[in-house]
Design an enzyme around this catalytic site. Structure first.
Site, PDB file in Angstrom:
ATOM      1  N   PHE A  52       0.837  -1.209   0.000  1.00 18.61           N
ATOM      2  CA  PHE A  52       0.000   0.000   0.000  1.00 18.61           C
ATOM      3  C   PHE A  52       0.873   1.261   0.000  1.00 18.61           C
ATOM      4  CE2 PHE A  52      -2.506  -3.397   1.785  1.00 18.61           C
ATOM      5  CZ  PHE A  52      -3.722  -3.273   1.127  1.00 18.61           C
ATOM      6  N   HIS A  53       1.820   1.267  -0.931  1.00 17.52           N
ATOM      7  CA  HIS A  53       2.675   2.435  -1.078  1.00 17.52           C
ATOM      8  C   HIS A  53       3.349   2.386  -2.445  1.00 17.52           C
ATOM      9  CE1 HIS A  53       5.462  -0.608   0.764  1.00 17.52           C
ATOM     10  NE2 HIS A  53       6.114  -0.268  -0.322  1.00 17.52           N
ATOM     11  N   ALA A  54       3.982   3.494  -2.797  1.00 10.86           N
ATOM     12  CA  ALA A  54       4.891   3.548  -3.950  1.00 10.86           C
ATOM     13  C   ALA A  54       6.190   4.157  -3.439  1.00 10.86           C
ATOM     14  CB  ALA A  54       4.297   4.412  -5.057  1.00 10.86           C
TER      15      ALA A  54
END
Ligand code: T46
Length: 137
Positions: A52-54
């Site tokens: 749930f990130h970049a």
């Protein structure tokens, strides 16, 4: 925006013989950067999703050493899923790709090879902020 494929699986050479398995990732086609950090995710509890990130700059290669995990890749416009297993190849996760890991099997071991040391400032952990960032660049 460019239209690079979201799912790029790099080759893992299988050298299994009568003694058992041996797998190799080598050469630029399979490992296209200098590895500066290795970590692995294991013993994931049931129904837990991660990621749930970049990353702004980090490039990574994800290799499922055991079990399976389903990974979502999202570039701000298009999304695609891939199921990683020990025989599926190594997933290239470039910068600025939102990724989520779902459906870890209980025996899953997910190894990640990264081109830089850990830096929390490199993470974009808010999905709306990620989308705004993509569309403003
Ligand atoms: C990624 C996916 C595939 C560190 O201190 N050093 C490290 O090298 C890492 C990877 C994490 N951490 C800290 C940061 C958090 O406080 O460990 C904690 C758990 O990390 P996080 O919640 O980011 O874990 P995941 O599984 O959501 O994401 C990880 C990586 O952090 C990330 O870069 O791309 O695996």
């Amino acid at each position: 925006m460019d239209s690079r494929p979201l799912i790029l699986l790099r080759p893992v050479k299988d050298l299994t013989d009568h003694r058992g398995g041996l797998s190799v990732i080598e050469k630029a086609e399979a490992l296209p950067f200098r590895v500066r950090r290795v970590y692995w995710i294991h013993g994931t509890k049931p129904d837990v999703a991660r990621g749930f990130h970049a990353h702004h700059r980090l490039r990574q290669l994800c290799v499922c050493l055991a079990g399976s995990v389903r990974i979502l890749m999202f570039d701000g416009q298009h999304a695609d899923w891939v199921m990683l297993t020990p025989s599926s190849g190594a997933l290239d996760v470039p910068p600025m790709i939102w990724h989520e890991m779902h459906e870890f099997s209980p025996d899953c071991i997910l190894a990640v090879f990264a081109d830089a040391e850990y830096d929390e400032a490199d993470y974009i952990r808010d999905r709306d902020q990620f989308i705004r960032h993509v569309h403003s660049s």
